[in-house]
Motif scaffolding. Structure first.
Motif, PDB file in Angstrom:
ATOM      1  N   VAL A   8     -30.408  -8.616 -16.665  1.00 51.13           N
ATOM      2  CA  VAL A   8     -30.519  -9.475 -15.480  1.00 51.13           C
ATOM      3  C   VAL A   8     -31.567 -10.555 -15.704  1.00 51.13           C
ATOM      4  O   VAL A   8     -31.330 -11.744 -15.418  1.00 51.13           O
ATOM      5  N   ARG A   9     -32.736 -10.173 -16.215  1.00 46.98           N
ATOM      6  CA  ARG A   9     -33.794 -11.150 -16.476  1.00 46.98           C
ATOM      7  C   ARG A   9     -33.327 -12.193 -17.488  1.00 46.98           C
ATOM      8  O   ARG A   9     -33.598 -13.394 -17.327  1.00 46.98           O
ATOM      9  N   LEU A  12     -30.935 -14.568 -15.726  1.00 46.25           N
ATOM     10  CA  LEU A  12     -31.651 -15.433 -14.784  1.00 46.25           C
ATOM     11  C   LEU A  12     -32.390 -16.544 -15.526  1.00 46.25           C
ATOM     12  O   LEU A  12     -32.383 -17.707 -15.091  1.00 46.25           O
ATOM     13  N   ILE A 116     -25.309  -8.521 -11.044  1.00 48.15           N
ATOM     14  CA  ILE A 116     -26.573  -8.516 -10.296  1.00 48.15           C
ATOM     15  C   ILE A 116     -27.289  -9.852 -10.453  1.00 48.15           C
ATOM     16  O   ILE A 116     -27.849 -10.391  -9.484  1.00 48.15           O
ATOM     17  N   ALA A 117     -27.275 -10.409 -11.659  1.00 49.33           N
ATOM     18  CA  ALA A 117     -27.926 -11.702 -11.873  1.00 49.33           C
ATOM     19  C   ALA A 117     -27.250 -12.791 -11.060  1.00 49.33           C
ATOM     20  O   ALA A 117     -27.922 -13.641 -10.456  1.00 49.33           O
ATOM     21  N   THR A 120     -28.139 -12.389  -7.426  1.00 51.15           N
ATOM     22  CA  THR A 120     -29.550 -12.747  -7.254  1.00 51.15           C
ATOM     23  C   THR A 120     -29.734 -14.260  -7.212  1.00 51.15           C
ATOM     24  O   THR A 120     -30.456 -14.792  -6.361  1.00 51.15           O
ATOM     25  N   ILE A 123     -28.445 -15.600  -3.879  1.00 54.40           N
ATOM     26  CA  ILE A 123     -29.347 -15.324  -2.765  1.00 54.40           C
ATOM     27  C   ILE A 123     -30.583 -16.220  -2.833  1.00 54.40           C
ATOM     28  O   ILE A 123     -30.982 -16.818  -1.821  1.00 54.40           O
ATOM     29  N   VAL A 124     -31.187 -16.323  -4.010  1.00 54.93           N
ATOM     30  CA  VAL A 124     -32.408 -17.129  -4.147  1.00 54.93           C
ATOM     31  C   VAL A 124     -32.131 -18.599  -3.819  1.00 54.93           C
ATOM     32  O   VAL A 124     -32.849 -19.226  -3.029  1.00 54.93           O
ATOM     33  N   VAL A 158     -26.926 -13.508   2.956  1.00 53.61           N
ATOM     34  CA  VAL A 158     -26.914 -12.502   1.889  1.00 53.61           C
ATOM     35  C   VAL A 158     -25.530 -11.869   1.771  1.00 53.61           C
ATOM     36  O   VAL A 158     -25.008 -11.662   0.656  1.00 53.61           O
ATOM     37  N   CYS A 161     -23.232 -14.285   0.124  1.00 54.60           N
ATOM     38  CA  CYS A 161     -23.532 -14.355  -1.312  1.00 54.60           C
ATOM     39  C   CYS A 161     -22.874 -13.197  -2.061  1.00 54.60           C
ATOM     40  O   CYS A 161     -22.268 -13.392  -3.129  1.00 54.60           O
ATOM     41  N   THR A 165     -19.683 -14.196  -4.396  1.00 54.53           N
ATOM     42  CA  THR A 165     -20.004 -14.067  -5.820  1.00 54.53           C
ATOM     43  C   THR A 165     -19.095 -13.045  -6.481  1.00 54.53           C
ATOM     44  O   THR A 165     -18.665 -13.229  -7.628  1.00 54.53           O
TER      45      THR A 165
END
Length: 292
Positions: A8-9, A12, A116-117, A120, A123-124, A158, A161, A165
């Motif tokens: 995920v990181r 992102l 998940i990414a 995320t 949402i961000v 949310v 999203c 997504t």
């Protein structure tokens, strides 16, 4: 779980490092804002002033702006999550899937990392758009949304999203090249403004077209956001005229009618929840099968 978080990181970082990808993921919302700022808002205000001569221009502008920003937030929940899925397409085209498979990473972990990414990012980015919308309404229109209203809007955002997504991930799982993805994302960012009834009020469209649009989850998600955004601005504009308020709600898609059927908020919520779970399962299966 540590492996999933690492993926995920990584995804992102790849998304936010590509500034053009970030820009194009917001292109639909930016186009809508520019169109309304330069052209469309004036047309809506002039038309509403003839309908509600007792309302001040500031009250009418506040309604038009709250309705517009509901559409902008709605578009951002779709296009930003879609933009984050560019990493999936790029990894497939470049052959990185084979590199992952020779490492101690399971397919399920890769799939979760991508999904998940993407959620995320959606949402961000959507929360940033929402914050800017709130500031614009407060500073320019003196229409400050209450904390409870903001909380409800954030919750709907949310949910949108997650649902959109997941749908985007299923579609993107069939796209093989970056060129095809870029073309698809550009078209979607523009067309969805019409599909969600954001560029022009749905009531100005032919009845069959309006019914078709209102039957889609995009318009229903926009409806949920418009209800919250216009909760104060609509009564301030129409005054005590209940019939006028009902007509405006239908014309501007604050109430979504499929034929003669008024789509309840509970149905719209149910559709988004079903999308979030159903399309997540389908897209996860598709992506897992593609990683080989």
């Amino acid at each position: 779980m540590t492996v999933v978080l690492a993926i995920v990181r990584r995804n992102l970082r790849l998304f936010f490092r590509d500034r053009m990808n970030v820009f194009f993921s917001l292109l639909g919302a930016l186009i809508l804002f520019v169109l309304y700022t330069l052209f469309l808002a004036r047309l809506q205000i002039d038309g509403l002033q003839e309908t509600f001569p007792r309302a001040s221009e500031q009250e009418i502008r506040a309604f038009v702006d709250t309705w517009m920003f509901a559409g902008i937030v709605m578009l951002s929940t779709i296009t930003t999550g879609l933009g984050a899925l560019a990493t999936l397409v790029d990894d497939g085209e470049s052959g990185r899937f084979r590199d992952f498979l020779v490492s101690p990473v399971r397919r399920t972990q890769l799939v979760l990392g991508y999904l998940i990414a993407a959620v995320t990012v959606a949402i961000v980015m959507s929360m940033i758009v929402l914050a800017l919308s709130i500031l614009y309404l407060g500073i320019v229109d003196s229409m400050w949304l209450t904390p409870l209203t903001v909380l409800r809007i954030a919750g709907i955002t949310v949910l949108c999203c997650a649902g959109f997504t997941a749908l985007s991930a299923l579609i993107v799982s069939f796209i093989r090249t970056n060129a095809a993805f870029s073309g698809f994302a550009t078209v979607i960012g523009t067309v969805l403004g019409f599909v969600a009834g954001a560029y022009i009020p749905v009531g100005s469209l032919p009845g069959a077209v309006a019914t078709t649009i209102n039957a889609l989850p995009f318009a229903q998600g926009a409806m949920l956001l418009r209800v919250e955004f216009t909760d104060v601005s609509l009564p301030a504009m129409v005054g005590d005229s209940g019939d006028a308020a009902d007509a405006i709600r239908e014309f501007y898609g604050i109430d979504a009618f499929v034929g003669e059927f008024l789509v309840p908020a509970s149905v719209a919520f149910g559709v988004l929840v079903a999308m979030a779970f159903g399309f997540t399962a389908l897209s996860a299966g598709r992506i897992r099968a593609r990683i080989r």
